[in-house]
Design a protein around this motif. Structure first.
Motif, PDB file in Angstrom:
ATOM      1  N   THR A 250       0.836  -1.205   0.000  1.00 33.39           N
ATOM      2  CA  THR A 250       0.000   0.000   0.000  1.00 33.39           C
ATOM      3  C   THR A 250       0.869   1.254   0.000  1.00 33.39           C
ATOM      4  N   ASP A 251       0.280   2.352  -0.458  1.00 28.81           N
ATOM      5  CA  ASP A 251       0.934   3.659  -0.451  1.00 28.81           C
ATOM      6  C   ASP A 251       2.264   3.637  -1.207  1.00 28.81           C
ATOM      7  N   ILE A 252       2.157   3.385  -2.498  1.00 25.40           N
ATOM      8  CA  ILE A 252       3.370   3.414  -3.323  1.00 25.40           C
ATOM      9  C   ILE A 252       3.108   4.181  -4.616  1.00 25.40           C
ATOM     10  N   ALA A 253       4.187   4.788  -5.121  1.00 20.33           N
ATOM     11  CA  ALA A 253       4.115   5.442  -6.424  1.00 20.33           C
ATOM     12  C   ALA A 253       4.180   4.363  -7.509  1.00 20.33           C
ATOM     13  N   PHE A 254       3.535   4.644  -8.640  1.00 19.13           N
ATOM     14  CA  PHE A 254       3.593   3.714  -9.768  1.00 19.13           C
ATOM     15  C   PHE A 254       4.837   4.048 -10.573  1.00 19.13           C
ATOM     16  N   ASN A 255       5.961   3.438 -10.228  1.00 17.28           N
ATOM     17  CA  ASN A 255       7.186   3.715 -10.974  1.00 17.28           C
ATOM     18  C   ASN A 255       8.005   2.423 -11.149  1.00 17.28           C
ATOM     19  N   ASP A 256       9.042   2.515 -11.997  1.00 17.44           N
ATOM     20  CA  ASP A 256       9.798   1.305 -12.368  1.00 17.44           C
ATOM     21  C   ASP A 256      10.460   0.631 -11.179  1.00 17.44           C
ATOM     22  N   LYS A 287      -0.698  10.224  -8.922  1.00 16.44           N
ATOM     23  CA  LYS A 287       0.731  10.412  -9.169  1.00 16.44           C
ATOM     24  C   LYS A 287       1.298  11.445  -8.200  1.00 16.44           C
ATOM     25  N   ASP A 288       0.551  12.520  -8.050  1.00 16.42           N
ATOM     26  CA  ASP A 288       0.956  13.609  -7.173  1.00 16.42           C
ATOM     27  C   ASP A 288       1.124  13.142  -5.721  1.00 16.42           C
ATOM     28  N   LYS A 289       0.218  12.287  -5.284  1.00 17.25           N
ATOM     29  CA  LYS A 289       0.238  11.813  -3.889  1.00 17.25           C
ATOM     30  C   LYS A 289       1.017  10.517  -3.726  1.00 17.25           C
ATOM     31  N   ARG A 290       1.628  10.064  -4.812  1.00 20.52           N
ATOM     32  CA  ARG A 290       2.413   8.819  -4.797  1.00 20.52           C
ATOM     33  C   ARG A 290       1.586   7.636  -4.283  1.00 20.52           C
ATOM     34  N   HIS A 291       0.429   7.514  -4.870  1.00 19.13           N
ATOM     35  CA  HIS A 291      -0.479   6.390  -4.606  1.00 19.13           C
ATOM     36  C   HIS A 291      -0.776   5.696  -5.928  1.00 19.13           C
ATOM     37  N   LEU A 292      -1.446   4.542  -5.835  1.00 22.44           N
ATOM     38  CA  LEU A 292      -1.844   3.805  -7.036  1.00 22.44           C
ATOM     39  C   LEU A 292      -3.299   4.075  -7.393  1.00 22.44           C
ATOM     40  N   THR A 293      -3.589   3.943  -8.666  1.00 19.14           N
ATOM     41  CA  THR A 293      -4.992   3.870  -9.084  1.00 19.14           C
ATOM     42  C   THR A 293      -5.386   2.389  -9.079  1.00 19.14           C
ATOM     43  N   ALA A 294      -6.690   2.140  -9.139  1.00 15.31           N
ATOM     44  CA  ALA A 294      -7.178   0.752  -9.180  1.00 15.31           C
ATOM     45  C   ALA A 294      -6.638   0.052 -10.431  1.00 15.31           C
ATOM     46  N   ARG A 295      -6.553   0.804 -11.514  1.00 18.32           N
ATOM     47  CA  ARG A 295      -6.063   0.205 -12.755  1.00 18.32           C
ATOM     48  C   ARG A 295      -4.590  -0.220 -12.619  1.00 18.32           C
ATOM     49  N   GLN A 296      -3.791   0.666 -12.022  1.00 23.69           N
ATOM     50  CA  GLN A 296      -2.374   0.325 -11.806  1.00 23.69           C
ATOM     51  C   GLN A 296      -2.236  -0.866 -10.857  1.00 23.69           C
ATOM     52  N   ALA A 297      -3.081  -0.877  -9.836  1.00 25.26           N
ATOM     53  CA  ALA A 297      -3.036  -1.982  -8.869  1.00 25.26           C
ATOM     54  C   ALA A 297      -3.357  -3.305  -9.557  1.00 25.26           C
ATOM     55  N   GLY A 298      -4.365  -3.297 -10.440  1.00 22.12           N
ATOM     56  CA  GLY A 298      -4.738  -4.504 -11.176  1.00 22.12           C
ATOM     57  C   GLY A 298      -3.611  -4.950 -12.101  1.00 22.12           C
ATOM     58  N   TRP A 299      -2.980  -3.971 -12.727  1.00 23.03           N
ATOM     59  CA  TRP A 299      -1.861  -4.293 -13.622  1.00 23.03           C
ATOM     60  C   TRP A 299      -0.716  -4.935 -12.833  1.00 23.03           C
ATOM     61  N   ILE A 300      -0.379  -4.347 -11.691  1.00 19.82           N
ATOM     62  CA  ILE A 300       0.706  -4.894 -10.858  1.00 19.82           C
ATOM     63  C   ILE A 300       0.367  -6.321 -10.409  1.00 19.82           C
ATOM     64  N   ALA A 301      -0.875  -6.516  -9.964  1.00 20.33           N
ATOM     65  CA  ALA A 301      -1.277  -7.844  -9.475  1.00 20.33           C
ATOM     66  C   ALA A 301      -1.102  -8.892 -10.578  1.00 20.33           C
ATOM     67  N   ALA A 302      -1.467  -8.538 -11.803  1.00 16.27           N
ATOM     68  CA  ALA A 302      -1.303  -9.474 -12.927  1.00 16.27           C
ATOM     69  C   ALA A 302       0.179  -9.664 -13.230  1.00 16.27           C
ATOM     70  N   HIS A 303       0.905  -8.559 -13.198  1.00 13.77           N
ATOM     71  CA  HIS A 303       2.335  -8.575 -13.541  1.00 13.77           C
ATOM     72  C   HIS A 303       3.133  -9.488 -12.601  1.00 13.77           C
ATOM     73  N   VAL A 304       2.752  -9.531 -11.308  1.00 11.53           N
ATOM     74  CA  VAL A 304       3.473 -10.396 -10.356  1.00 11.53           C
ATOM     75  C   VAL A 304       2.801 -11.774 -10.249  1.00 11.53           C
ATOM     76  N   HIS A 305       1.818 -12.027 -11.106  1.00 10.70           N
ATOM     77  CA  HIS A 305       1.123 -13.322 -11.170  1.00 10.70           C
ATOM     78  C   HIS A 305       0.415 -13.676  -9.868  1.00 10.70           C
ATOM     79  N   ALA A 306      -0.211 -12.702  -9.268  1.00 12.37           N
ATOM     80  CA  ALA A 306      -0.995 -12.992  -8.063  1.00 12.37           C
ATOM     81  C   ALA A 306      -2.185 -13.865  -8.446  1.00 12.37           C
ATOM     82  N   GLY A 307      -2.572 -14.750  -7.534  1.00 13.99           N
ATOM     83  CA  GLY A 307      -3.726 -15.600  -7.814  1.00 13.99           C
ATOM     84  C   GLY A 307      -5.032 -14.829  -7.701  1.00 13.99           C
ATOM     85  N   GLN A 308      -5.070 -13.930  -6.742  1.00 15.61           N
ATOM     86  CA  GLN A 308      -6.313 -13.203  -6.442  1.00 15.61           C
ATOM     87  C   GLN A 308      -5.909 -11.810  -5.959  1.00 15.61           C
TER      88      GLN A 308
END
Ligand SMILES: [Zn+2]
Ligand SMILES: [Zn+2]
Length: 340
Positions: A250-256, A287-308
């Motif tokens: 939680t509470d992370i910027a969407f960056n590389d 971006k300004d508050k260094r938080h994620l959007t739901a879309r970014q969170a979903g992308w990350i979850a898929a990217h790390v191959h989370a089950g759920q």
């Protein structure tokens, strides 16, 4: 598989972050983040043995006072973990109260605080009630492979992420999981009971096969038991599989750099709890508050191959629009799943 861990968000998807993870059969629980925990009954707070704090923004750490209030006067130790600067933050919290009468307490409620530094090191200090919670027992630790906490049943991995301030992401990993074939108990003339928990622990401790193991139970007033070499119970009743993994971020910027760190940390996470603070329509604000959007969170979850994937820490801006947040997260998760 009956999971060892039963996680629940204390304040639902919108409230202060606090993920209560009950360890079944263990009479203990873990907590990820320490926002407001007034909704947790004291009996549950008293089960908490470790608290993993992402960072000390107030909505993630203000529950400390209540944890202290409930634990005080009890013969317990609670270990807290957090990012650089965390030990001093715990020290300052404790120093804000007057402790002139505690030296004669019969019990010694103890807080152990550990902060994760870079380069695989950590700093730890202990605060004993009977010492008026003065900081003591300072030590520096070398960590193996990002493991911030290791216990016989599980370990917790941590990574330092960026939220404009260091913020820790965590992976809780059950080492191995023992399933018991309950339908085979009858064949041995054994009932279910607390001894099954002892059997699981003996297997997880890797006790020698020939070590005598005692199954015990009560029949009315009578205490009955059956003792055999551990290996016999193991072969007839137990089935050992890989353990459960739960990710918390939680509470992370969407960056590389955050994405790269999560690729390593979250390997094999079956359930990923991830902040979904904003909707994509407010991506600039996220971006300004260094938080994620739901879309970014979903992308990350898929990217790390989370089950759920389970969203939380949703901004109160979207009260009444929970379906939109969940929908955005789910469609990004589905759309990206399976892509390299
Ligand atoms: Zn927050
Ligand atoms: Zn924050």
């Amino acid at each position: 598989m009956r999971p060892l861990f039963r996680p629940a968000l204390v304040n639902g998807p919108y409230g202060d972050p606090a993920l209560f993870v009950d360890c079944l059969f263990e009479r203990r629980a873990l907590l990820f983040d320490l926002g407001n925990i007034l909704a947790l009954p004291p009996r549950k707070i008293l089960r908490i043995t470790e608290v993993f704090v992402s960072h000390a923004h107030m909505d993630h750490f203000m529950g400390f006072d209540w944890l202290l209030r409930i634990g005080l006067g009890r013969p317990r130790t609670v270990s807290l973990f957090g990012p650089a600067g965390f030990v001093a933050q715990v020290e300052h919290k404790l120093a804000a109260y007057t402790w002139n009468l505690v030296e004669g307490y019969e019990t010694d409620f103890t807080i152990i605080a550990t902060e994760l530094l870079g380069g695989g090191t950590a700093r730890r200090a202990a605060f004993h009630c009977r010492e008026a919670f003065r900081r003591g027992h300072d030590e520096t630790l070398r960590l193996q492979g990002g493991i911030i906490h290791d216990s016989p049943l599980f370990r917790v991995h941590a990574a330092i992420l960026d939220h404009g301030t260091p913020c820790l992401g965590y992976l809780l990993e059950e080492k191995r999981h023992v399933n018991i074939w309950k339908d085979r108990l009858d064949g041995l003339g054994l009932p279910v009971g607390p001894w099954l928990r002892e059997l699981k622990q003996a297997i997880l401790r890797d006790d020698p096969d020939e070590a005598p193991f005692r199954a015990w139970w009560r029949e009315g007033e009578r205490l009955c038991s059956q003792t055999r070499p551990l290996v016999e119970f193991k072969q007839r009743l137990a089935h050992v599989v890989a353990g459960d993994r739960i990710g918390y971020v939680t509470d992370i910027a969407f960056n590389d750099s955050n994405i790269r760190s999560l690729e390593t940390l979250m390997q094999g996470a079956e359930r990923l709890f991830i902040e979904s603070r904003f909707l994509d329509e407010d991506a600039a604000r996220a971006k300004d508050k260094r938080h994620l959007t739901a879309r970014q969170a979903g992308w990350i979850a898929a990217h790390v191959h989370a089950g759920q994937v389970i969203p939380f820490h949703i901004s109160p801006l979207y009260r009444g629009r929970e379906d939109a947040v969940r929908g955005e997260l789910a469609s990004a998760f589905r759309a990206s799943a399976g892509t390299p």
